[in-house]
Scaffold this active site. Structure first.
Site, PDB file in Angstrom:
ATOM      1  N   ASP A 156      67.434 107.450  15.438  1.00  0.00           N
ATOM      2  CA  ASP A 156      67.640 106.943  16.713  1.00  0.00           C
ATOM      3  C   ASP A 156      67.341 105.471  16.698  1.00  0.00           C
ATOM      4  O   ASP A 156      66.195 104.902  16.070  1.00  0.00           O
ATOM      5  CB  ASP A 156      66.229 107.512  17.586  1.00  0.00           C
ATOM      6  N   GLY A 203      74.923 105.473  23.332  1.00  0.00           N
ATOM      7  CA  GLY A 203      76.351 105.290  23.721  1.00  0.00           C
ATOM      8  C   GLY A 203      76.617 103.668  23.577  1.00  0.00           C
ATOM      9  O   GLY A 203      78.057 103.416  24.006  1.00  0.00           O
ATOM     10  N   ASN A 205      78.048 100.447  22.284  1.00  0.00           N
ATOM     11  CA  ASN A 205      79.571 100.279  21.296  1.00  0.00           C
ATOM     12  C   ASN A 205      80.225 101.419  20.898  1.00  0.00           C
ATOM     13  O   ASN A 205      80.640 101.501  19.946  1.00  0.00           O
ATOM     14  CB  ASN A 205      78.763  99.781  20.025  1.00  0.00           C
ATOM     15  N   ASP A 224      69.245 108.187  27.987  1.00  0.00           N
ATOM     16  CA  ASP A 224      68.446 109.640  27.989  1.00  0.00           C
ATOM     17  C   ASP A 224      68.647 110.338  29.126  1.00  0.00           C
ATOM     18  O   ASP A 224      68.672 109.875  30.567  1.00  0.00           O
ATOM     19  CB  ASP A 224      66.945 109.242  27.816  1.00  0.00           C
TER      20      ASP A 224
END
Ligand code: GLA
Length: 399
Positions: A156, A203, A205, A224
């Protein structure tokens, strides 16, 4: 991303993504091998437990995964999200915190149930919840995961996000994240233990263009999810047009399921599951499996819906038609069959219809209502009153 600071980050990310519509970050060929031949199915701790996750709770989820029948329905991964991390020792080896006294023993337990264990980290110095990330310790951390017996890593972006966003050019920003994801990909590979590699960077780029080239078996395509109908629908519908970037083994990931968490009605959770199945999305339950109601279980375990999600052809579906809140989405299935969802996202019941021609078939075909588990005979068109916030999910046979 549940706090205002992160929402701002996300808004910035959306602006960058919009600039990239012309595709200045180029797609690269994907590696052939994948640890996820169909969209991963399992459970993840974050949506329900967030920081209140510990060893005993994870074991209880593994137990419930088996006793509920979800394992046998296809759910395999027990994924521990953020907040398991402790301190690094003098040698730099990362240890668990007090909530997870023995990760190897926990992995053994999960494996003994015929399940697989997933874990979470960040390529930044800190995870999103402020725990130790893997920056500068990638090889060491991958080795630790492999020694524990980890089968899945969600990686992440978190504290690395500002460097990506503040880089002088989009290409430079993208190069930072791509290098970070490649580093952990190589570190995992070097351990010799196969792990599903899940990229999470909300999400920004357009990861659907390059996720596979940096080793991703799946990549988050959005910010999220939350346990609200409007947010779930916003995320689901935002996947329109992404089917062409996905290929079997490399999946767009519109985030984990909220089914059973209490913020939506059963009819809305069926819409959630149906949309995710048409999207060939990972099915990672995000509820407390140990206390779920029979209704929640019936939604998560629906065989027909899971079969659509896990269809061996591995081709994501897309929007066919939309008129106000009424949307028709379809997914091609192995052997020429189709999955078709008639989604009524509005607040009143609505008459909806679809013809076989609209989804690329001709004339009468055998229709099956998936949630009702009912054969409808051979038809060239179908009509139904679809409840508010609801769906009719059809499987249309090739002949
Ligand atoms: C980010 C991710 C979530 C979750 C949290 C954990 O917000 O997008 O899925 O992993 O971090 O802190």
């Amino acid at each position: 991303m549940r706090n205002p600071k992160k929402t701002l980050l996300w808004a910035g990310a959306c602006a960058i993504a919009a600039l990239l519509v012309t595709g200045s970050v180029q797609a690269a060929p994907a590696p052939a091998k994948t640890a996820a031949p169909t969209p991963p199915m399992g459970w993840n701790s974050w949506n329900h437990f967030a920081a209140k996750i510990d060893d005993a709770t994870v074991r209880a989820q593994a137990d419930a995964m088996v006793s509920s029948g979800l394992r046998d329905a296809g759910y395999r991964y027990i994924n521990i999200d953020d907040t398991w991390e402790g301190e690094r020792d003098a040698g730099g080896v990362l240890h668990t915190n007090a909530k997870f006294p023995d990760m190897k023993a926990l992995a053994d337990y999960v494996h003994s149930k015929g399940l697989k264990l997933g874990i979470y980290s960040s390529p930044g110095a800190k995870t999103c919840a402020g725990f130790a990330g893997s920056l500068g310790h990638e090889a060491q951390d991958a080795k630790t995961y492999a020694e524990w017996g980890v089968d899945y890593l969600k990686y992440d972006l978190c504290s690395l996000t500002p460097s990506v966003e503040k880089a002088a050019t989009l290409e430079e920003g993208h190069a930072i994240e791509a290098a970070a994801y490649e580093k952990m990909r190589d570190a995992i590979k070097a351990t010799g233990r196969p792990m599903v590699y899940s990229l999470c960077q909300y999400g920004i780029n357009q990861p659907w263009r390059w996720g596979a080239s940096v080793g991703g078996d799946l990549w988050r395509t959005t910010g999220d999810i939350s346990d609200r109908f409007s947010r779930m629908v916003q995320i689901g519908l935002s996947q329109a047009g992404l089917a062409k970037f996905q290929k079997p083994g490399h999946w767009n990931d519109p985030d984990m399921l909220e089914v059973g968490n209490g913020g939506m009605k059963a009819v809305e959770y069926r819409t959630h599951m149906s949309l995710w199945a048409i999207l060939a999305a990972p099915l990672l339950a995000g509820n407390d499996l140990s206390t779920m109601t029979p209704e929640t279980l019936s939604i998560l375990a629906n065989k027909g819906v899971i079969a659509i999600d896990q269809d061996p052809m591995g081709k994501q579906g897309d929007r066919v038609h939309a008129e106000g809140p009424l949307e028709i989405w379809a997914r091609p299935l192995a052997g020429g069959a189709k999955a078709v969802g008639l989604f009524n996202l509005g607040d009143r019941p609505a008459n909806m219809s679809v013809t076989t021609a609209e989804v690329g078939l001709k004339g009468p075909h055998a229709l099956h209502d998936v949630w009702a588990d009912k054969d409808l005979g051979k038809q060239a068109s179908f009509k139904a009153v679809v409840p508010a916030h609801g769906v009719v999910l059809l499987r249309i046979a090739a002949k």
